[in-house]
Design an enzyme around this catalytic site. Sequence first.
Site, short mmCIF file in Angstrom:
data_model
loop_
_atom_site.label_atom_id
_atom_site.label_comp_id
_atom_site.label_asym_id
_atom_site.label_seq_id
_atom_site.Cartn_x
_atom_site.Cartn_y
_atom_site.Cartn_z
N GLU A 257 -21.25 48.51 6.54
CA GLU A 257 -21.70 49.28 8.00
C GLU A 257 -22.72 48.49 8.55
OE1 GLU A 257 -22.51 53.23 6.27
OE2 GLU A 257 -20.32 53.52 6.00
N CYS A 291 -27.91 53.21 14.10
CA CYS A 291 -27.00 52.15 14.38
C CYS A 291 -25.83 52.84 15.38
CB CYS A 291 -26.32 51.87 13.22
SG CYS A 291 -25.63 53.55 12.30
P1 NAD Z 1 -30.96 44.35 7.29
O1 NAD Z 1 -29.80 43.64 7.22
O2 NAD Z 1 -32.12 43.10 7.78
O3 NAD Z 1 -31.53 44.89 5.66
C1 NAD Z 1 -30.66 45.72 4.93
C2 NAD Z 1 -30.75 45.52 3.65
O4 NAD Z 1 -30.44 44.21 3.25
C3 NAD Z 1 -32.19 45.63 3.11
O5 NAD Z 1 -32.25 46.22 1.90
C4 NAD Z 1 -32.68 44.05 3.07
O6 NAD Z 1 -33.47 43.96 2.07
C5 NAD Z 1 -31.31 43.65 2.32
N1 NAD Z 1 -31.30 42.15 2.51
C6 NAD Z 1 -31.39 41.27 3.55
N2 NAD Z 1 -30.96 39.97 3.41
C7 NAD Z 1 -30.29 40.09 2.34
C8 NAD Z 1 -29.47 39.04 1.56
N3 NAD Z 1 -29.45 37.76 2.05
N4 NAD Z 1 -28.90 39.54 0.35
C9 NAD Z 1 -28.74 40.73 -0.02
N5 NAD Z 1 -29.45 41.80 0.53
C10 NAD Z 1 -30.13 41.38 1.67
O7 NAD Z 1 -30.97 45.49 8.14
P2 NAD Z 1 -32.17 46.41 8.48
O8 NAD Z 1 -33.21 45.79 9.46
O9 NAD Z 1 -32.81 47.18 7.29
O10 NAD Z 1 -31.54 47.70 9.24
C11 NAD Z 1 -30.96 47.84 10.56
C12 NAD Z 1 -29.71 47.15 10.84
O11 NAD Z 1 -28.72 48.19 9.97
C13 NAD Z 1 -29.25 47.36 11.99
O12 NAD Z 1 -28.32 46.21 12.44
C14 NAD Z 1 -28.22 48.54 12.25
O13 NAD Z 1 -27.32 48.62 13.50
C15 NAD Z 1 -27.63 48.37 11.05
N6 NAD Z 1 -27.28 49.91 10.33
C16 NAD Z 1 -25.81 49.97 10.47
C17 NAD Z 1 -25.31 51.27 10.23
C18 NAD Z 1 -23.78 51.54 9.88
O14 NAD Z 1 -23.43 52.74 9.64
N7 NAD Z 1 -23.14 50.75 10.74
C19 NAD Z 1 -26.14 52.15 9.72
C20 NAD Z 1 -27.56 52.11 9.69
C21 NAD Z 1 -28.11 50.78 10.11
#
Ligand code: NAD
Length: 489
Positions: A257, A291
């Site tokens: 997501e 999101c």
């Molecule tokens: P992010 O991708 O920076 O981080 C999300 C998670 O991934 C964190 O726990 C982070 O530590 C981990 N992560 C980062 N790099 C990684 C890697 N290389 N390997 C494994 N894990 C890793 O996202 P964020 O800034 O925490 O959240 C905001 C984003 O989430 C926005 O883009 C938003 O649109 C999206 N989002 C989408 C939905 C949906 O349902 N589509 C819902 C909520 C948020």
Amino acid sequence: MDQSRHILHFIDGEFTAAADASHFTKYSPVDGRPLAKIAEAGRADIAAAVAAARSAMRGEWGKLSIERRVDLLYGVADEITRRFDDFVAAEMADTGQPAHVIEQVFIPRGAANFKIFADVVKNVAAESFRMATPDGRGALNYAIRNPKGVIGVISPWNAPFLLMTWKVGPALACGNAVVVKPSEETPLTATLLGEVMNTVGIPKGVYNVVNGFGPNAAGEFLTRHPGVDAITFTGETRTGTAIMKAAAEGMRDVSFELGGKNAGIVFADCHFDAAVDGIFRSVFLNTGQVCLGTERVYVERPIFERFVAALKTRAEAVRYGRPEDHASTYGPLISQEHRDKVLSYYRKAIDEGATLVTGGGVPDMPAELAGGSWVQPTIWTGLPETAAVVREEIFGPCCHIRPFDSEDEVIDLANANDYGLATTIWTDNLSRAHRVAERVEVGVTWVNSWFLRDLRTPFGGSKQSGIGREGGVHSLEFYTETRNVCIKL
Ligand code: NAD
């Protein structure tokens, strides 16, 4: 657990420090003060959590009847509700968001995520087919659903408890064990859920939490661990790309997501006040860190000026304040780092020639909140669709509003983006609502509403906004493996 001090991992039913004693500091988004010291997982902690989960699958958990699992998950939901105030306090401390959003939406949805999927697995039917055979006796085929095994859950910070339980609920309902890596910005509610699991009697090792960062850290170590059978992730699209590469090793399944750059479409025949209210919520709820939120608003020309003025009035009326003060309607961004990103877009919009309708900077805050990551709700008009703030996900409390003249034009505008998560359409013309909903390239379309969620419906993104659908029976596609049994009669 004293949340204000040291947050530990939760592995095999125990709260444990990092094997190498590493930790990092989490700061309050509200005032910038240190909030907690968080254990930081290295490879050894990840290995311990995965081993605990694998052992749980081989043990009591793997043998439980569906009825008993369902009872336990109802127990988890009830215990979350019993400890409602603790969860609200933890989520407020982590995110800085106003109490009313957390009390009305985020924590109740967390509890509901356990009940809804318990109901799904209890009631879902299995398909079966009779087939002919040359000897005339025939055969019976039927499908069984087995848990996938150990699920790696990587979750973001914007609605931490709701989004994490949206994955843990169905994963456990389907009989899997999980290792959760919550966002480094918001570890509190995932950790607190460990206490709930122990109180309710979920067997040790079924639910594990490891804290830490993403790239070359806890998140990546987890997604690369060969003992993880599948990975469910919510977060940025570019993180999804990195995780997909990690999952390719060993052919592990993924459910993603991801980000969005969602369009709100307002036709002149809408109920004007309802549309202003709906668009206002979709742009500014959770300080724009949703999101499904709207960052591109398209308004039919006859009501354009009036709509921009009305949204400006609403944006300028938000009440900044501490989350626990129920008069506050608007919180800070999650971190200083995220504020730097959002403010860079605020500057870019002006550089690209936007007309600033309101906001565009940092509000004057009282001294005790000045260290928080506050930004003003911001509205622009006058930019071309090629501008960065119209194309890229900002994930802040801001939108660009543009007039349109026809249904075809606005559908093209809405679709001219790499993302395809959600749309909100405002019109009193039912036929038009159906027509537009069919042609907008997104996973979720709301008509005369926004963020109205029935958890049985398919949820996910089109284009670069995701892979797969979760919700109701759709979650079973990812959290179980369907197998065929063929019996010659
Ligand atoms: P992010 O991708 O920076 O981080 C999300 C998670 O991934 C964190 O726990 C982070 O530590 C981990 N992560 C980062 N790099 C990684 C890697 N290389 N390997 C494994 N894990 C890793 O996202 P964020 O800034 O925490 O959240 C905001 C984003 O989430 C926005 O883009 C938003 O649109 C999206 N989002 C989408 C939905 C949906 O349902 N589509 C819902 C909520 C948020």
